[in-house]
Write an enzyme that holds these catalytic residues in place. Structure first.
Site, PDB file in Angstrom:
ATOM      1  CG  HIS A   1      -0.375  -0.014   2.543  1.00  0.00           C
ATOM      2  ND1 HIS A   1       0.364   1.029   3.069  1.00  0.00           N
ATOM      3  CD2 HIS A   1      -0.413  -0.969   3.505  1.00  0.00           C
ATOM      4  CE1 HIS A   1       0.741   0.720   4.302  1.00  0.00           C
ATOM      5  NE2 HIS A   1       0.293  -0.493   4.593  1.00  0.00           N
TER       6      HIS A   1
ATOM      7  CB  CYS B   1       1.310  -3.628   5.033  1.00  0.00           C
ATOM      8  SG  CYS B   1      -0.331  -4.194   5.517  1.00  0.00           S
TER       9      CYS B   1
END
Length: 167
Positions: free
Chosen positions: A124, A142
């Site tokens: 992301h 992440c």
């Protein structure tokens, strides 16, 4: 009078269209991305076409980047072989592309530790929700890139693309 009105309306629409914010959704018509590779130690994400790098990005990882993710909340980025399995156009982090963690083995290991494996592992951007002053490894597991870079990745990488994450 109606011709002048039509011209003014058309001109207004053209001006307003030019003032619109650029879209975060890009198009891509280059070679297919056939594999994504993350080299955790090098903090490098590679988009490959049949083994040839198309793009390489510097990344941030989970706040505890050493080792394989074992349980929810450990701050580690998984290691292993997964798939890109979803995308979130409304991500808190600009755009995001999902990784199929946890797999059956990950779930088994976490159960053995008496904890859930976790999930929602994505590549992301930063968006507006990044912790103030966050740099380097700041996510919960992440893979973070810039907003501009996630726009490229979102356009280039399709669901079903294999991703290999190495220590």
């Amino acid at each position: 009078m109606s011709i002048i009105r039509s011209v003014l309306i058309t001109l207004s629409l053209v001006i307003l269209t030019g003032c619109a914010a650029p879209s975060k959704f890009r198009s891509y018509d280059g070679p297919e991305v056939t594999r994504v590779v993350l080299l955790k130690e090098a903090r490098q994400l590679q988009l490959l076409h049949n083994g040839t790098p198309l793009k390489v990005y510097n990344v941030g990882l989970g706040f505890a980047p050493e080792g394989h993710k074992q349980v929810e909340g450990d701050g580690k980025t998984p290691e292993g072989h997964y798939l890109i399995d979803r995308r979130n156009p409304n991500s808190r982090y600009h755009l995001s592309v999902g990784i199929s963690y946890p797999n059956a083995r990950d779930i088994e290991v976490a159960r053995g530790l008496g904890r859930p494996a976790g999930g929602d592992i994505f590549i992301h951007g930063r968006g507006e929700n990044v912790p103030k002053g966050a740099t380097g490894d700041w996510t919960w597991g992440c893979i973070a890139v810039t907003d501009d870079e996630i726009e490229e990745i979102y356009a280039m990488v399709q669901d079903g693309t294999p991703i290999s994450i190495f220590p």
